[in-house]
Design a protein around this motif. Structure first.
Motif, mmCIF file in Angstrom:
data_model
loop_
_atom_site.group_PDB
_atom_site.id
_atom_site.type_symbol
_atom_site.label_atom_id
_atom_site.label_comp_id
_atom_site.label_asym_id
_atom_site.label_seq_id
_atom_site.Cartn_x
_atom_site.Cartn_y
_atom_site.Cartn_z
ATOM 1 N N MET A 268 0.817 -1.214 0.000
ATOM 2 C CA MET A 268 0.000 0.000 0.000
ATOM 3 C C MET A 268 0.854 1.269 0.000
ATOM 4 O O MET A 268 0.905 1.992 -0.989
ATOM 5 N N ASP A 269 1.538 1.561 1.118
ATOM 6 C CA ASP A 269 2.280 2.819 1.254
ATOM 7 C C ASP A 269 3.463 2.850 0.289
ATOM 8 O O ASP A 269 4.373 2.026 0.379
ATOM 9 N N GLY A 270 3.431 3.806 -0.635
ATOM 10 C CA GLY A 270 4.495 3.939 -1.609
ATOM 11 C C GLY A 270 4.240 3.200 -2.903
ATOM 12 O O GLY A 270 4.903 3.463 -3.908
ATOM 13 N N THR A 271 3.286 2.259 -2.900
ATOM 14 C CA THR A 271 2.970 1.472 -4.086
ATOM 15 C C THR A 271 1.596 1.840 -4.627
ATOM 16 O O THR A 271 1.445 2.241 -5.782
ATOM 17 N N LEU A 272 0.581 1.710 -3.786
ATOM 18 C CA LEU A 272 -0.775 2.108 -4.162
ATOM 19 C C LEU A 272 -0.979 3.608 -3.937
ATOM 20 O O LEU A 272 -1.605 4.286 -4.755
ATOM 21 N N VAL A 273 -0.461 4.101 -2.818
ATOM 22 C CA VAL A 273 -0.618 5.507 -2.458
ATOM 23 C C VAL A 273 0.722 6.109 -2.046
ATOM 24 O O VAL A 273 1.576 5.420 -1.492
ATOM 25 N N ASP A 274 0.886 7.390 -2.293
ATOM 26 C CA ASP A 274 2.137 8.088 -1.989
ATOM 27 C C ASP A 274 2.059 8.708 -0.595
ATOM 28 O O ASP A 274 2.119 9.930 -0.429
ATOM 29 N N THR A 275 1.931 7.853 0.402
ATOM 30 C CA THR A 275 1.774 8.323 1.780
ATOM 31 C C THR A 275 3.096 8.464 2.532
ATOM 32 O O THR A 275 3.103 8.946 3.669
ATOM 33 N N GLU A 276 4.202 8.048 1.918
ATOM 34 C CA GLU A 276 5.470 8.125 2.646
ATOM 35 C C GLU A 276 5.764 9.539 3.144
ATOM 36 O O GLU A 276 6.230 9.696 4.282
ATOM 37 N N PRO A 277 5.516 10.606 2.362
ATOM 38 C CA PRO A 277 5.743 11.955 2.908
ATOM 39 C C PRO A 277 4.895 12.236 4.142
ATOM 40 O O PRO A 277 5.339 12.965 5.047
ATOM 41 N N TYR A 278 3.677 11.713 4.205
ATOM 42 C CA TYR A 278 2.830 11.882 5.385
ATOM 43 C C TYR A 278 3.465 11.207 6.596
ATOM 44 O O TYR A 278 3.489 11.768 7.701
ATOM 45 N N TRP A 279 3.962 9.982 6.392
ATOM 46 C CA TRP A 279 4.609 9.265 7.496
ATOM 47 C C TRP A 279 5.861 10.012 7.956
ATOM 48 O O TRP A 279 6.095 10.175 9.161
ATOM 49 N N MET A 280 6.670 10.439 7.007
ATOM 50 C CA MET A 280 7.931 11.097 7.361
ATOM 51 C C MET A 280 7.705 12.383 8.138
ATOM 52 O O MET A 280 8.403 12.659 9.124
ATOM 53 N N ALA A 281 6.714 13.173 7.716
ATOM 54 C CA ALA A 281 6.410 14.410 8.435
ATOM 55 C C ALA A 281 5.921 14.115 9.844
ATOM 56 O O ALA A 281 6.271 14.819 10.803
ATOM 57 N N SER A 282 5.129 13.066 9.982
ATOM 58 C CA SER A 282 4.603 12.697 11.301
ATOM 59 C C SER A 282 5.704 12.186 12.207
ATOM 60 O O SER A 282 5.730 12.483 13.416
ATOM 61 N N GLU A 283 6.640 11.414 11.651
ATOM 62 C CA GLU A 283 7.773 10.929 12.443
ATOM 63 C C GLU A 283 8.620 12.096 12.951
ATOM 64 O O GLU A 283 9.005 12.121 14.127
ATOM 65 N N GLU A 284 8.897 13.050 12.060
ATOM 66 C CA GLU A 284 9.696 14.208 12.461
ATOM 67 C C GLU A 284 8.993 15.012 13.548
ATOM 68 O O GLU A 284 9.615 15.456 14.525
ATOM 69 N N GLU A 285 7.685 15.168 13.403
ATOM 70 C CA GLU A 285 6.910 15.896 14.409
ATOM 71 C C GLU A 285 6.987 15.207 15.767
ATOM 72 O O GLU A 285 7.165 15.863 16.812
ATOM 73 N N LEU A 286 6.877 13.881 15.752
ATOM 74 C CA LEU A 286 6.896 13.136 17.011
ATOM 75 C C LEU A 286 8.263 13.211 17.678
ATOM 76 O O LEU A 286 8.364 13.495 18.884
ATOM 77 N N VAL A 287 9.320 12.961 16.924
ATOM 78 C CA VAL A 287 10.668 13.006 17.504
ATOM 79 C C VAL A 287 10.977 14.404 18.026
ATOM 80 O O VAL A 287 11.528 14.581 19.125
ATOM 81 N N SER A 288 10.602 15.423 17.267
ATOM 82 C CA SER A 288 10.860 16.805 17.678
ATOM 83 C C SER A 288 10.127 17.157 18.962
ATOM 84 O O SER A 288 10.632 17.938 19.786
#
Length: 240
Positions: free
Chosen positions: A23-43
């Motif tokens: 799904m992620d990255g193949t069916l839908v381009d959600t990786e940028p959503y995940w990456m932004a959320s990861e950065e927000e959480l770590v920050s």
């Protein structure tokens, strides 16, 4: 292996028993959503999260990713991290829309019109997978295997073996489509024929998978050509 030649009439008789989709990255381009959320959480915990850090999580199971985030200073239990990230990505899907990968829905439609069974095999949790599938305006998948339903995430073959078992097919008679090396490792280990469509991370050429630069313009006949190529070599024993 490289992308096969255009399908011939004989190839069209080699449609696989099923096509299994990441799904992620193949069916839908959600990786940028995940990456932004990861950065927000770590920050939020005073840490620093780079693009290279995020690339390490592409294709990984969410609980594996959660442990990596914990090692970067996120003081939350793994289950809570998975829930938080999923909530954030689902919110982005609701407010910013579902970013479909080029050609993905069109290929799905072509397969369904030809009667090919399909399954979504994702390491995201079921509630997010169902949210995305609900946005497809036709009956796209026979079933979903999600990351919260398996004991061993990708790159272990369990997710693809589970999908094949639920579909009551031999995994060696299925084609899997993936965008990451982690996902391809899972598909190949299950015995499925694998197609790599690189997106966020590069995928090298290999005898273990077919490499397509995009799904745009691809149809069921192209999938049949991949399956036809398998018949020219002995089937590898699927992992159990």
């Amino acid at each position: 292996m490289t992308s096969p030649l255009p399908a011939t009439a004989s190839d069209r008789s080699h449609l696989p028993a099923a096509v299994l989709w990441d799904m992620d990255g193949t069916l839908v381009d959600t990786e940028p959503y995940w990456m932004a959320s990861e950065e927000e959480l770590v920050s939020s915990f005073g840490g620093h999260w780079t693009h290279d850090d995020a690339l390490l999580l592409v294709g990984q199971g969410l609980w594996t990713s959660a442990e990596i985030l914990r090692s970067h200073g996120v003081e939350m239990e793994a289950d809570a991290i998975v829930s938080w990230l999923t909530d954030r990505v689902q919110h982005k899907l609701e407010t910013e829309g579902v970013p479909w990968r080029p050609g993905a829905r069109e290929l799905l439609s072509s397969l369904r019109e030809r009667g090919v069974r399909t399954a979504l095999v994702t390491m995201s949790v079921r509630r997010m997978a169902e949210q995305i599938v609900a946005q497809i305006p036709f009956d796209a998948f026979d079933l979903i295997v999600s990351g919260d339903e398996v004991e061993q995430p990708k790159p272990h073959p369990e997710p693809y073996l589970r999908a094949a078992r639920l579909l009551e097919i031999d995994p060696r008679d299925a084609v899997a489509i993936e965008d990451s090396l982690v996902g391809l490792a899972s598909a190949v280990a299950s015995g499925a024929m694998a197609i790599g469509v690189p997106h966020i991370v590069p995928i090298p050429e290999s005898d273990e998978h077919t490499l397509w630069t995009t799904l745009a313009g691809r149809t069921a006949d192209d999938i049949a050509a991949v399956a036809a190529a398998r018949t020219q070599t002995p089937k590898a024993e699927a992992s159990r």
